[in-house]
Design an enzyme around this catalytic site. Structure first.
Site, PDB file in Angstrom:
ATOM      1  N   ASP A 345      23.056 -39.792 -20.057  1.00  0.00           N
ATOM      2  CA  ASP A 345      21.642 -40.139 -19.976  1.00  0.00           C
ATOM      3  C   ASP A 345      21.006 -39.260 -18.899  1.00  0.00           C
ATOM      4  O   ASP A 345      21.702 -38.725 -18.031  1.00  0.00           O
ATOM      5  CB  ASP A 345      21.526 -41.623 -19.603  1.00  0.00           C
ATOM      6  N   ASP A 654      22.574 -46.032 -17.597  1.00  0.00           N
ATOM      7  CA  ASP A 654      22.283 -47.146 -16.694  1.00  0.00           C
ATOM      8  C   ASP A 654      21.348 -48.167 -17.318  1.00  0.00           C
ATOM      9  O   ASP A 654      21.125 -49.228 -16.747  1.00  0.00           O
ATOM     10  CB  ASP A 654      21.671 -46.636 -15.384  1.00  0.00           C
ATOM     11  N   ASP A 658      21.223 -47.690 -23.207  1.00  0.00           N
ATOM     12  CA  ASP A 658      22.493 -46.965 -23.231  1.00  0.00           C
ATOM     13  C   ASP A 658      23.662 -47.837 -23.689  1.00  0.00           C
ATOM     14  O   ASP A 658      24.727 -47.316 -24.033  1.00  0.00           O
ATOM     15  CB  ASP A 658      22.820 -46.427 -21.829  1.00  0.00           C
TER      16      ASP A 658
END
Length: 915
Positions: A345, A654, A658
């Site tokens: 990410d 986080d 995700d």
């Protein structure tokens, strides 16, 4: 389903008030109100209670940490353990209590070590608090109530304002300068400006500006909305549900160990059965054959491997914990070392998730660089050639900074050694700019008096403030370039104010945006007089453009080096984000992940490809390095495709967005500051949010796997040597060279001490310069087979030759057996030193790298000396006391195995150099 059908409140079978299928963002406020049978006064308490019973509480299912008994049982879920259990039961059945006791002690020890490690990690990782356990401001029959979010129901009217957590999914009905941080859900690092107007039905979640989603945070302004989804029907809830329905990939180590257990079981059982049949054909008593075959099978099974494996992984887990990486499952330690692709990410993982002013473009083309990052005073303003601004520059910068501070609703204050902030991210970043420039925003605000303001709204795309300074009226404005320039007549240059060159300003702003920056224009001017009725848009005329400010969510300082290290280790790093393609590409370029736009694919482009999961889809994404504007579901499809393509995938993230991808990956890595759902889903949590810790985890994983291979090599080689030795004797018609008790002693005591000690080996240099192991490669590969053959043949042939010599010297068979046992024990001492590295000479691996092994060798040798001296052990093992000269002679003979392995390593290294 048509809007007209949805508007019919009587058609309860058509409309579910808590249905995620209804496109609430595509409906007008009036349509939403009609469907939900509510209004801005709110539900009655009776209706709210009825809906609470109908739709349930507004909560997500919170998974409990596994019970202690579940953690214990998990330690036995391995084919290798099953083989040991069978061996232990068989040993009990035939009355071999010593062997059975040892095997069960091994199993209990292995389970104990694994249980302690995983239980501790689970407790550390399970610091969860439900995202929806917050207070909500609810309007019921016109009264404002503060209720637990769990009691919110569809149709409730919720009031949200700056600092609030949104308690449920809302369709906004009223907004006033409302911006909401949805980065946890969309990956978008900038707060989203909210509005009321309906959008197209196919608008993605990240662009539904008339919705507020459960778990997001209100940054500025105020809003009122109708609850349209609660609990599992919210966007967060659907993601949480998809996690439970998604099967996670099996960690690479478990895949390899399962494969190894099947292979070793087939080989051991096959070899033992063949030897047994040959001995029966020779006329050996069935009972003697049965006991020998069982002893040989048990000796050949590497029962020390589970303990050594657990020790190796526990040590790596402990080392990773010291580097701020918590591992919840021991098998996950090695998984990072196996990964071939890291799907990361962007927001909060590669970047700090704090908008930061990095560039200032003055209207005459002067560029200034702002150092530092985040919401603090660390950094300064420098020229493009790294000089401090001169007096002329400072005069122009003074005006820009003052305007940025005055036209600003945020706060940024140092408090107790930390920086506290509130408000819109861009406003906070401008205050941080002021601090870095040497200006205290709070003191500046005290010197002026605000007399009017036009708050920022998404329709306007700008904000303006009227203020008095020394009793003179001024106005400051900031906003989108295309919104501010129409108010400007001049622009500030080194030679004073000059006519505005609008085309040139647009060109420079476009260049900044192409570089991944978010751009705001800042302007100011004098007012004719302070108005009693505040500031109006008509007052914004003949302003002077002071400059363009470029914002970016900056990289974490350690990330670039970490990415380079990962790539140097042969691990491909790709970025999957919900952010804008240009921003994502700018970050990717800075990190060295991608070079040009051809390596970027957006979510819309993915939708235009063939169906997800098909070979065509896999082919389309195989060379993509940046995925931008993707939805959580698309991220899941991408990771799943990578797994199916044979990659060992580690996913970092986080946010709630995700979590599905974290679960389907081979190894999920959550950031410590991330959402609870992400941390609960992942097997590894990086406490300090440091991407470099992931690379450290790769290194520790490779060290752990290397040690597992070393232990496996040692155990298989020594077991194979015994099988070959006994097979040679059986085929030659000679009596068996070792008794069952001697075989078990050799395997369970001599090996059992050294194999565990070998697991403490320190990592070898260059482990991060090697490519990752091929996904199809098992723990037993060609290299290990070659080493097993060289070592086992060397040991068995040496023992066979020694037997012939001792037989020719007239030594009886019982004496020959304990001398052969001694020779095998000593050869294993040499061989374990060779196993400390598969490529480096044993004489070049420092002993200090593993003092535990040296101690283990000393203990094992002392125990065997006792076996030749103590009457009880002499009787059990049929040994006798030996003179020092015999020890020295056999010690010299035994060294042949280490020299054979040195020759093998030398040949292999020469071969590798010529390839």
């Amino acid at each position: 389903m048509s809007v007209r059908q949805k508007q019919d409140p009587k058609n309860q079978d058509v409309v579910d008030k808590n249905s995620g299928a209804t496109p609430w963002h595509a409906l007008s406020v009036e349509e939403v109100r009609t469907i939900l049978e509510t209004d801005l006064e709110g539900l009655s308490p009776a209706e709210a209670e009825k809906r609470l019973q109908q739709y349930g509480r507004n909560t997500l299912p919170a998974p409990k940490p596994p019970a202690l008994w579940q953690v214990i049982l998990h330690q036995f879920a391995s084919p290798l353990i099953y083989i040991l259990l069978v061996a232990g039961v068989v040993s009990l059945f035939i009355g071999d209590l010593k062997d059975a006791a040892f095997i069960f002690i091994v199993l209990v020890l292995n389970a104990s070590i694994g249980t302690v490690q995983e239980w501790r990690a689970e407790q550390q990782a399970h610091a969860l608090q439900s995202m929806l356990k917050i207070q909500a401001k609810v309007r019921r029959e016109g009264r404002m109530l503060r209720l637990p979010a769990e009691e919110v129901v569809p149709g409730d009217v919720i009031v949200i304002e700056s600092g609030d957590k949104v308690p449920a999914d809302l369709r906004l009905a009223q907004v006033n300068n409302l911006t909401i941080d949805e980065s946890f859900l969309t990956g978008e690092s900038v707060a989203v400006e909210k509005e009321v107007a309906a959008t197209d039905e196919d608008t993605p979640v990240s662009d539904r500006h008339n919705m507020a989603y459960a778990g997001s945070t209100v940054m500025t302004g105020r809003g009122v909305g109708f609850v349209v989804a609660t609990g599992l029907q919210t966007e967060v809830g659907r993601i949480a549900q998809s996690i439970t329905e998604t099967e996670s990939a099996k960690p690479p180590l478990l895949i390899r160990m399962d494969q190894f257990a099947r292979q070793i079981a087939i080989v051991i059982l096959g070899a033992s059965a063949i030897l047994g049949v040959l001995m029966l054909i020779r006329g050996e008593p069935f009972r003697d054959v049965f006991f020998l075959v069982i002893a040989l099978a048990v000796a050949s099974i590497p029962e020390g491997l589970p303990v050594a494996l657990t020790v190796a992984l526990s040590l790596s887990a402990s080392r990773m914990a010291k580097r701020n990486v918590i591992v919840r499952k021991l098998a996950a330690v090695e998984s990072l070392g196996s990964c071939t692709t890291i799907a990361s990410d962007k927001t909060g993982t590669l970047t700090v998730n704090q908008q930061t002013v990095k560039k200032i473009l003055l209207p005459d083309g002067e560029t200034l660089i702002v150092t530092g990052q985040g919401y603090n005073d660390q950094g300064e303003v420098r020229t493009a050639d790294d000089r401090a601004p001169d007096e002329s520059l400072r005069q122009r910068l003074d005006a820009l900074v003052i305007a940025s501070v005055v036209c600003n609703e945020a706060s940024l204050i140092p408090e107790d050694g930390e920086w506290r902030h509130a408000g819109d991210a861009m406003d906070v970043a401008l205050l941080a700019l002021a601090y870095k420039y040497g200006c205290n925003p709070e003191e500046l605000r005290k010197r002026v008096r605000i007399v009017g303001a036009i708050p920022f709204e998404s329709e306007r795309r700008y904000a303006a403030t009227a203020y008095l300074n020394d009793q003179k009226p001024f106005v400051a404005a900031k906003g989108a370039v295309e919104a501010i320039l129409p108010f400007c007549k001049t622009m500030r240059t080194a030679n004073g104010d000059a006519p505005l060159d609008e085309a040139q300003i647009h060109q420079r702003a476009h260049a900044l945006a192409e570089g991944g920056y978010r751009v705001l224009a800042v302007a100011a001017g004098a007012l004719d007089a302070a108005r009693d009725d505040g500031l109006k848009e008509d007052d914004l005329r003949d302003l002077t453009l002071l400059g363009l400010v470029g914002f970016i969510d900056p990289l974490r300082p350690e990330v670039r080096q970490a990415v380079l290290e990962a790539q140097g280790a042969g691990v491909r790093v790709i970025m999957i984000t919900g952010d804008h393609p240009s921003t994502a590409l700018a970050i990717a370029r800075e990190l060295g992940i991608a070079e040009d736009a051809k390596q970027v694919v957006t979510g819309k482009e993915l939708d235009q490809l063939d169906a997800y999961g098909t070979p065509k889809f896999q082919e389309a994404i195989k060379d993509v390095l940046v995925f931008a504007r993707v939805t959580p579901q698309q991220k899941l499809y991408i990771v799943d495709a990578l797994v199916k393509m044979g990659e060992f995938v580690a996913v970092t993230g986080d946010g709630v967005n995700d979590a599905p991808a974290l679960r389907v990956a081979h190894i999920g890595v959550a950031m410590g500051s991330g959402t609870d759902i992400a941390k609960e889903t992942a097997l590894i949590t990086v406490v300090d949010d440091n991407f470099a810790s992931i690379v450290a985890g790769i290194e520790e994983g490779r060290v752990a796997y290397a040690n597992v291979r070393k232990v496996t090599l040692f155990l298989i080689s020594t077991g194979a040597a015994q099988v070959l030795l006994i097979g040679a004797f059986v085929l030659s018609g000679a009596p068996v060279p070792l008794l069952p008790a001697q075989i078990l002693w050799l395997n369970l005591v001599t090996n059992g001490i050294q194999d565990v000690a070998l697991a403490f080996e320190a990592g070898e240099k260059g482990v991060m310069k090697e490519p990752p192991r091929r996904p199809t490669e098992g723990i037993i590969n060609r290299k290990m087979i070659e080493q097993v053959l060289v070592s086992s043949i060397t040991m068995s042939v040496t023992c066979f030759i020694a037997w012939l010599v001792m037989l020719n010297n007239g030594m009886d068979m019982e004496a020959i057996r304990y001398h052969l046992l001694t020779l095998l024990v000593l050869m294993q001492f040499y061989y374990v030193l060779s196993c400390r590295s598969e490529t480096v000479s044993a004489f070049r691996v420092p002993l200090r790298n593993n003092p535990v092994l040296i101690l283990g060798m000393a203990v094992a040798f002392a125990v065997y000396v006792l076996a030749t001296e103590l009457p009880l052990l002499q009787e059990l093992l049929r040994t006798q006391s030996m003179p020092l000269q015999t020890w020295l002679t056999f010690g010299a003979i035994a060294s042949v195995v280490i020299f054979a392995m040195e020759i093998y390593k030398w040949i292999q290294n020469r071969r590798a150099q010529t390839i």
